[in-house]
Structures are given as C-alpha cells and as structure tokens.
Scaffold this active site. Structure first.
Site, PDB file in Angstrom:
ATOM      1  N   GLY A 172       9.018  -8.015   6.567  1.00  0.00           N
ATOM      2  CA  GLY A 172       8.290  -9.067   5.569  1.00  0.00           C
ATOM      3  C   GLY A 172       8.996  -9.281   4.306  1.00  0.00           C
ATOM      4  O   GLY A 172       9.000 -10.196   3.666  1.00  0.00           O
ATOM      5  N   GLU A 197       8.251  -4.153  -0.930  1.00  0.00           N
ATOM      6  CA  GLU A 197       7.375  -4.388   0.217  1.00  0.00           C
ATOM      7  C   GLU A 197       6.919  -6.130  -0.254  1.00  0.00           C
ATOM      8  O   GLU A 197       6.693  -6.536  -1.237  1.00  0.00           O
ATOM      9  CB  GLU A 197       6.305  -3.639  -0.042  1.00  0.00           C
ATOM     10  CG  GLU A 197       5.860  -2.771   1.087  1.00  0.00           C
ATOM     11  CD  GLU A 197       5.646  -3.555   2.532  1.00  0.00           C
ATOM     12  OE1 GLU A 197       6.127  -4.407   2.714  1.00  0.00           O
ATOM     13  OE2 GLU A 197       4.702  -3.105   3.363  1.00  0.00           O
ATOM     14  N   ASP A 198       6.709  -6.821   0.938  1.00  0.00           N
ATOM     15  CA  ASP A 198       6.077  -7.953   0.846  1.00  0.00           C
ATOM     16  C   ASP A 198       4.756  -7.969   0.063  1.00  0.00           C
ATOM     17  O   ASP A 198       4.320  -8.844  -0.768  1.00  0.00           O
ATOM     18  CB  ASP A 198       5.875  -8.876   2.142  1.00  0.00           C
ATOM     19  CG  ASP A 198       5.270  -8.097   3.229  1.00  0.00           C
ATOM     20  OD1 ASP A 198       4.770  -6.914   3.056  1.00  0.00           O
ATOM     21  OD2 ASP A 198       5.045  -8.511   4.263  1.00  0.00           O
ATOM     22  N   ASP A 238      -1.462  -4.194   0.445  1.00  0.00           N
ATOM     23  CA  ASP A 238      -3.010  -4.538   0.976  1.00  0.00           C
ATOM     24  C   ASP A 238      -4.107  -3.571   1.022  1.00  0.00           C
ATOM     25  O   ASP A 238      -4.354  -3.203  -0.091  1.00  0.00           O
ATOM     26  CB  ASP A 238      -2.727  -5.424   2.279  1.00  0.00           C
ATOM     27  CG  ASP A 238      -4.224  -6.035   2.890  1.00  0.00           C
ATOM     28  OD1 ASP A 238      -4.963  -6.405   2.210  1.00  0.00           O
ATOM     29  OD2 ASP A 238      -4.324  -6.127   4.005  1.00  0.00           O
ATOM     30  N   LYS A 275      -3.072  -7.455  -3.143  1.00  0.00           N
ATOM     31  CA  LYS A 275      -4.489  -7.885  -2.915  1.00  0.00           C
ATOM     32  C   LYS A 275      -5.445  -6.877  -3.358  1.00  0.00           C
ATOM     33  O   LYS A 275      -5.842  -5.875  -2.400  1.00  0.00           O
ATOM     34  CB  LYS A 275      -4.755  -8.078  -1.489  1.00  0.00           C
ATOM     35  CG  LYS A 275      -4.378  -9.521  -0.994  1.00  0.00           C
ATOM     36  CD  LYS A 275      -4.773  -9.544   0.474  1.00  0.00           C
ATOM     37  CE  LYS A 275      -3.961 -10.445   1.439  1.00  0.00           C
ATOM     38  NZ  LYS A 275      -4.358 -10.263   2.894  1.00  0.00           N
ATOM     39  N   PHE A 322      -5.796 -14.433   3.699  1.00  0.00           N
ATOM     40  CA  PHE A 322      -4.800 -14.234   4.600  1.00  0.00           C
ATOM     41  C   PHE A 322      -3.587 -15.144   4.293  1.00  0.00           C
ATOM     42  O   PHE A 322      -3.747 -16.394   4.487  1.00  0.00           O
ATOM     43  CB  PHE A 322      -4.994 -14.018   6.096  1.00  0.00           C
ATOM     44  CG  PHE A 322      -3.886 -13.639   7.008  1.00  0.00           C
ATOM     45  CD1 PHE A 322      -3.601 -12.123   7.280  1.00  0.00           C
ATOM     46  CD2 PHE A 322      -2.931 -14.268   7.663  1.00  0.00           C
ATOM     47  CE1 PHE A 322      -2.620 -11.427   7.856  1.00  0.00           C
ATOM     48  CE2 PHE A 322      -1.716 -13.766   8.164  1.00  0.00           C
ATOM     49  CZ  PHE A 322      -1.721 -12.158   8.430  1.00  0.00           C
ATOM     50  N   ARG A 326       7.380 -17.032   8.940  1.00  0.00           N
ATOM     51  CA  ARG A 326       7.967 -16.344   7.660  1.00  0.00           C
ATOM     52  C   ARG A 326       9.030 -17.276   6.852  1.00  0.00           C
ATOM     53  O   ARG A 326       9.521 -17.090   5.931  1.00  0.00           O
ATOM     54  CB  ARG A 326       8.993 -15.327   8.506  1.00  0.00           C
ATOM     55  CG  ARG A 326       8.388 -14.130   8.879  1.00  0.00           C
ATOM     56  CD  ARG A 326       9.023 -13.015   9.237  1.00  0.00           C
ATOM     57  NE  ARG A 326       8.661 -12.207  10.319  1.00  0.00           N
ATOM     58  CZ  ARG A 326       7.695 -11.185   9.805  1.00  0.00           C
ATOM     59  NH1 ARG A 326       7.526 -10.991   8.872  1.00  0.00           N
ATOM     60  NH2 ARG A 326       7.325 -10.161  10.949  1.00  0.00           N
TER      61      ARG A 326
HETATM   62  P1  IMP Z   1      -1.310  -2.333   4.300  1.00  0.00           P
HETATM   63  O1  IMP Z   1      -0.920  -1.107   4.869  1.00  0.00           O
HETATM   64  O2  IMP Z   1      -2.616  -2.764   4.477  1.00  0.00           O
HETATM   65  O3  IMP Z   1      -1.023  -2.241   2.645  1.00  0.00           O
HETATM   66  O4  IMP Z   1      -0.539  -3.679   4.562  1.00  0.00           O
HETATM   67  C1  IMP Z   1       0.601  -3.689   4.454  1.00  0.00           C
HETATM   68  C2  IMP Z   1       1.186  -4.695   5.498  1.00  0.00           C
HETATM   69  O5  IMP Z   1       0.260  -5.777   5.946  1.00  0.00           O
HETATM   70  C3  IMP Z   1       2.172  -5.648   4.886  1.00  0.00           C
HETATM   71  O6  IMP Z   1       3.302  -5.249   4.914  1.00  0.00           O
HETATM   72  C4  IMP Z   1       2.041  -6.881   5.900  1.00  0.00           C
HETATM   73  O7  IMP Z   1       3.150  -6.702   6.879  1.00  0.00           O
HETATM   74  C5  IMP Z   1       0.526  -6.943   6.166  1.00  0.00           C
HETATM   75  N1  IMP Z   1      -0.259  -7.699   5.788  1.00  0.00           N
HETATM   76  C6  IMP Z   1      -1.255  -7.361   4.990  1.00  0.00           C
HETATM   77  N2  IMP Z   1      -1.901  -8.525   4.293  1.00  0.00           N
HETATM   78  C7  IMP Z   1      -1.081  -9.677   4.895  1.00  0.00           C
HETATM   79  C8  IMP Z   1      -1.438 -10.955   4.637  1.00  0.00           C
HETATM   80  O8  IMP Z   1      -2.105 -11.623   4.007  1.00  0.00           O
HETATM   81  N3  IMP Z   1      -0.435 -11.620   5.312  1.00  0.00           N
HETATM   82  C9  IMP Z   1       0.448 -11.290   6.226  1.00  0.00           C
HETATM   83  N4  IMP Z   1       0.772  -9.946   6.309  1.00  0.00           N
HETATM   84  C10 IMP Z   1      -0.074  -9.115   5.691  1.00  0.00           C
HETATM   85 MG    MG Z   2       5.257  -5.779   6.030  1.00  0.00          MG
END
Ligand code: IMP
Ligand code: MG
Length: 181
Positions: free
Chosen positions: A46, A101-102, A105, A133, A155, A168
C-alpha cells in the site's frame, strides 16, 4: 476508471491535495533531519506510491528498504493478526528510520512492526502515514509522527490503497462503497 460490478467510488481527497500535503510532510522531514541520512522503510504494498512521491521531495541523503505484511484478507475487515511476508534486506542498526505506511487504522500492523524494528536498534524510529483513521484505533499508544490526512471511518482505495488488490492506481483517494450483500 474501471469499476467492478456495483461498487461505487466517491472522491475523498483529490490528487492535487495529496501532492501538496506530501510535499509539506517531506519538508518537515527534511527540516527534522537536517544534515543527516534517513532510511525509509515502505510497508508493501500500500505505501509504495506514497513513498515514491514522498522521497522525491526529501532533500537529504536517503536510502530505501521494504517490508511486506499481511493484516487484511481480501475484504474490508482486519483479521486482527499480522504476518511478516518479507523482511528487510539490510540492517537498520544506528540509522534514522522512517517507517512509511499507507494508512493507520486499528494500529495492529504498525505496533507489530514498531516492536520488531525497535529490537534491531535503530538510532531513531519515526512513523509516516499518509492517512489516519483515529476513530478505529485499538492500540492506543500508536501515533504517526508525520500524518498526511485524518479521515473518517470509511473504507478508502486509491493512491496505493486497494480492495482485493484492485484500485491501487487511482490518482485520488476514494471512498469505496459496496452493494449490500
Ligand atoms: P491496521 O493494522 O488496522 O492499522 O491496518 C493497517 C492496514 O490495513 C493498512 O496498511 C491497509 O493495508 C489496511 N487498511 C486499513 N484501512 C484501509 C482502508 O480504508 N482501505 C484499504 N486498506 C486499509
Ligand atoms: Mg498496507
């Protein structure tokens, strides 16, 4: 843009705003690490587009490495577990590391990566996330040092972010809505 089935895209952040903000973040990094080298670690896949734009606006000595993790399956919901699919090519001991990081979350992915990277004794470890987020956070003590945009609990796809590996290549960050099941 090719949109599959009954999926719908709505622009959330236009490419021009992303580019402007990425330049600002790069300027902050350049200022914070004046005269030093920074080692950017992109979280595949990402972050690849964010990282490639960001690094071209950083006016410092730089190097790049990548890690790959899987935390999401094919859908929109996190499985809650993080798996390391690709490790770094080189040591980070003593380096100024910026983990790129992208999106931040729940925080599960970044807290896992932070833990394993700190064990390798970088001089400093900072986190740069294009999107945040905050309302979704499960791991409270994880914060980005550099954030592009705070976004609502939707999302999103585009500018590197995917849904089942698609979208992407969108230039804007878009909200993806799916038809009800
Ligand atoms: P976390 O571990 O929940 O913080 O999630 C991180 C990963 O989840 C990111 O690196 C994304 O790959 C994926 N992710 C979380 N939210 C989204 C979204 O809204 N769209 C696409 N990928 C997401
Ligand atoms: Mg990711």
């Amino acid at each position: 843009m090719h949109v599959a089935g009954r999926e719908q895209l709505k622009v959330l952040i236009r490419n021009a705003s992303i580019q402007k903000r990425v330049r600002e973040v790069a300027r902050e990094i350049t200022r914070d690490f004046k005269g030093q080298r920074v080692h950017l670690i992109g979280v595949l896949k990402g972050a690849c587009i964010f990282l490639s734009d960001l690094i071209r606006h950083i006016d410092l000595d730089t190097s790049i490495d990548f890690m790959a993790v899987a935390s999401y399956g094919k859908g929109q919901r996190s499985s809650g577990e993080v798996r390391l699919n690709k490790d770094l090519d080189t040591s980070i001991e003593g380096l100024n590391v910026i983990l790129v990081e992208d999106i931040l979350d729940t925080g599960l992915t970044l807290s896992y990566l932070r833990r394993i990277l700190l064990q390798r004794k970088p001089k400093i470890l900072k986190i740069a996330a294009l999107l945040d987020k905050p309302s979704r956070r499960l791991i409270k003590d994880i914060k980005a040092d550099y954030t592009g945009f705070d976004i609502p609990n939707e999302f999103v796809v585009g500018y590197g972010l995917d849904y089942g590996e698609r979208y992407r290549n969108l230039r804007d960050v878009c909200i993806l809505s799916l038809p009800p099941e």
